[in-house]
Scaffold this active site. Structure first.
Site, PDB file in Angstrom:
ATOM      1  N   GLY A   7     -56.462 -20.000 -43.789  1.00  0.00           N
ATOM      2  CA  GLY A   7     -55.122 -20.503 -43.587  1.00  0.00           C
ATOM      3  C   GLY A   7     -54.806 -21.890 -44.203  1.00  0.00           C
ATOM      4  N   GLY A   9     -51.975 -23.634 -43.586  1.00  0.00           N
ATOM      5  CA  GLY A   9     -50.881 -24.212 -42.887  1.00  0.00           C
ATOM      6  C   GLY A   9     -51.063 -25.816 -43.056  1.00  0.00           C
ATOM      7  N   PHE A  10     -50.780 -26.658 -42.125  1.00  0.00           N
ATOM      8  CA  PHE A  10     -50.835 -27.795 -41.964  1.00  0.00           C
ATOM      9  C   PHE A  10     -52.376 -28.357 -41.814  1.00  0.00           C
ATOM     10  CE2 PHE A  10     -46.465 -27.817 -40.143  1.00  0.00           C
ATOM     11  CZ  PHE A  10     -45.822 -28.627 -41.513  1.00  0.00           C
ATOM     12  N   VAL A  76     -57.773 -11.850 -43.285  1.00  0.00           N
ATOM     13  CA  VAL A  76     -58.978 -11.676 -42.626  1.00  0.00           C
ATOM     14  C   VAL A  76     -59.111 -10.222 -42.099  1.00  0.00           C
ATOM     15  CG1 VAL A  76     -61.068 -12.478 -41.197  1.00  0.00           C
ATOM     16  CG2 VAL A  76     -59.634 -13.982 -42.484  1.00  0.00           C
ATOM     17  N   GLU A 167     -33.140 -26.360 -31.180  1.00  0.00           N
ATOM     18  CA  GLU A 167     -32.554 -26.768 -32.452  1.00  0.00           C
ATOM     19  C   GLU A 167     -31.799 -25.464 -32.986  1.00  0.00           C
ATOM     20  OE1 GLU A 167     -36.050 -30.146 -33.713  1.00  0.00           O
ATOM     21  OE2 GLU A 167     -36.059 -28.114 -34.387  1.00  0.00           O
ATOM     22  N   ASP A 297     -53.530 -24.906 -34.376  1.00  0.00           N
ATOM     23  CA  ASP A 297     -52.910 -24.248 -33.381  1.00  0.00           C
ATOM     24  C   ASP A 297     -54.025 -23.151 -32.510  1.00  0.00           C
ATOM     25  OD1 ASP A 297     -50.333 -25.594 -33.452  1.00  0.00           O
ATOM     26  OD2 ASP A 297     -49.407 -23.796 -34.191  1.00  0.00           O
ATOM     27  N   ALA A 314     -47.673 -29.932 -35.601  1.00  0.00           N
ATOM     28  CA  ALA A 314     -48.290 -30.289 -36.852  1.00  0.00           C
ATOM     29  C   ALA A 314     -49.130 -31.380 -36.726  1.00  0.00           C
ATOM     30  CB  ALA A 314     -47.097 -30.259 -37.781  1.00  0.00           C
TER      31      ALA A 314
END
Length: 423
Positions: A7, A9-10, A76, A167, A297, A314
């Site tokens: 992964g 991501g952040f 995976v 948003e 997460d 994040a």
């Protein structure tokens, strides 16, 4: 030390960059796409405010000068903890240390109809699919003379009153007022409905009561129909069935009501807790597995400040990646991991529209909204985006939109069916 990070991501990217070019560390970074995605701005891609490339950063570019980080594209299929190997669509890889940073996906709570008909926003591709849908709706409106169908097409429902739901609802409302009437002068947008459904008694439930109150007020000022304590039962692509027995006819349902961790096969079921998260200790080590860690997460960690686990945001993921990097560097030298993780909340924020945002700061306890909060929100997001080029592009788009009330990316692409072409 052979380290496999699943992964980018952040959390995963922060870890990989923090141990980049460290001696005695061989790093494999695995992701299903070849770019890092800036998730907080997916809704702007979906509503044509930004291009997908503005919030995406090529992984290989991030490691141009790396001597120890390799990148592979794949997913995976299974983890083998005893064998210290991982099966992926890119092959089988051995590891000394495995880091699961697979993030989270949309939680439809087992409803297959919602999976089929509702539009999530947990990837760049999904954001683009929603953009395509929003444009397609108005084009289809011009083709029909059925008044009921016209009403259905002009009713857009957002499910979930968290930051994403708030948003995207605010942005749609601003488009209804400033953008869409110019694109479609034949349509009377006074009849367009934007409905936000929230299951709890307030929007932005994770933020302060004042932020919740203010965000709801902002949405209503923009013309959004905010319905609290309202749960969705089903959606068949035509109508939403609510738990209270009501129905809403809508062609577009945007699902922002929940997330669940992406847990790879091979992790014992007794280690997975609510929200599909993996139980870890204070060092992000999966319980009972000495050489497997989980970040962001997908990780569930109980601490004195967060006895029910950390928020899935994040900043938590980035901080966990930084702390784990320090511990892995020590471990590569034969030293024990010594820095336990704790998250110190620096604040939270959300934007509703132009000059409409809310910010909460825990210490000292502060809340503010309006133009200043909106300005702070934009500045922080610009800083978090990877790449100078991306920051400039996002800034230019925002400035253009500010002065013109326009988004310049409302393009409807038709992809030809090329079944005869094989890669």
């Amino acid at each position: 030390m052979k380290i496999v990070i699943v992964g980018a991501g952040f959390a995963g990217l922060k870890l990989a960059r923090s141990i980049n070019n460290k001696e005695d560390m061989d790093v494999l970074l695995l992701d299903k796409v070849n770019y890092h995605q800036f998730q907080p701005l997916f809704y702007q891609v979906a509503t044509a405010g930004l291009d997908a490339s503005n919030i995406s950063f090529p992984l290989r570019k991030a490691f141009h000068n790396s001597k120890n980080v390799r990148i592979r594209l794949g997913e995976v299929s299974k983890i083998h903890p005893e064998e210290k190997q991982i099966d992926t669509t890119a092959g089988r890889f051995p590891f000394d240390v495995l880091v699961i940073a697979t993030g989270a996906d949309t939680n439809f709570f087992g409803n297959e109809n919602l999976v089929k008909y509702a539009f999530p926003m947990k990837s760049t591709v999904e954001a683009l699919q929603l953009r395509h849908r929003l444009i397609e709706v108005f084009e289809n409106y011009l083709k029909t003379n059925d008044e009921a169908e016209k009403e259905r097409l002009l009713t857009m429902v957002v499910v979930g009153g968290g930051a994403t739901g708030v948003e995207v609802s605010g942005t749609l409302a601003e488009m209804k007022t400033h953008v869409l009437p110019k694109d479609y002068p034949e349509i009377d947008f006074a009849g367009m409905k934007i409905i936000l459904l929230e299951g709890s008694d307030r929007t932005l439930a994770a933020m302060s009561a004042e932020s919740s109150r203010q965000s709801k007020l902002y949405l209503e000022e923009l013309g959004v129909d905010v319905r609290l304590n309202t749960l969705v039962k089903d959606y068949n692509g035509q109508e939403i069935a609510l738990v209270n027995g009501d129905n809403i006819s809508s062609a577009t349902v945007i699902w922002a009501a929940g997330i669940k961790g992406n847990v790879p096969e091979g992790i014992a079921k007794d280690l997975i807790v609510r929200g599909n998260r993996i139980r870890v200790n204070r060092f992000n080590q999966v319980l009972g597995l000495e050489n497997i860690f989980a970040l962001g997460d997908v990780a569930y960690m109980e601490t004195p400040l967060y006895p029910a686990g950390h928020p899935q945001v994040a900043t938590v993921a980035i901080d966990q990646g930084a702390v784990l990097a320090k511990n892995l560097i020590k471990m590569s030298k034969g030293l024990p991991a010594s820095e336990a993780f704790e998250y110190f909340d620096k604040g939270s924020m959300a934007t509703v529209g132009r000059h409409k945002a809310v910010v909460d700061i825990p210490k000292p306890k502060l809340h503010f909204g309006g133009f200043f909060a909106w300005f702070i929100w934009m500045g922080l997001h610009l800083l978090l985006i990877l790449g100078v080029k991306n920051r400039i592009q996002v800034f230019v788009n925002w400035v253009y939109k500010y002065f013109t009330y326009d988004q310049s990316l409302r393009l409807l692409f038709k992809i030809a069916d090329r079944k005869d072409v094989h890669l």
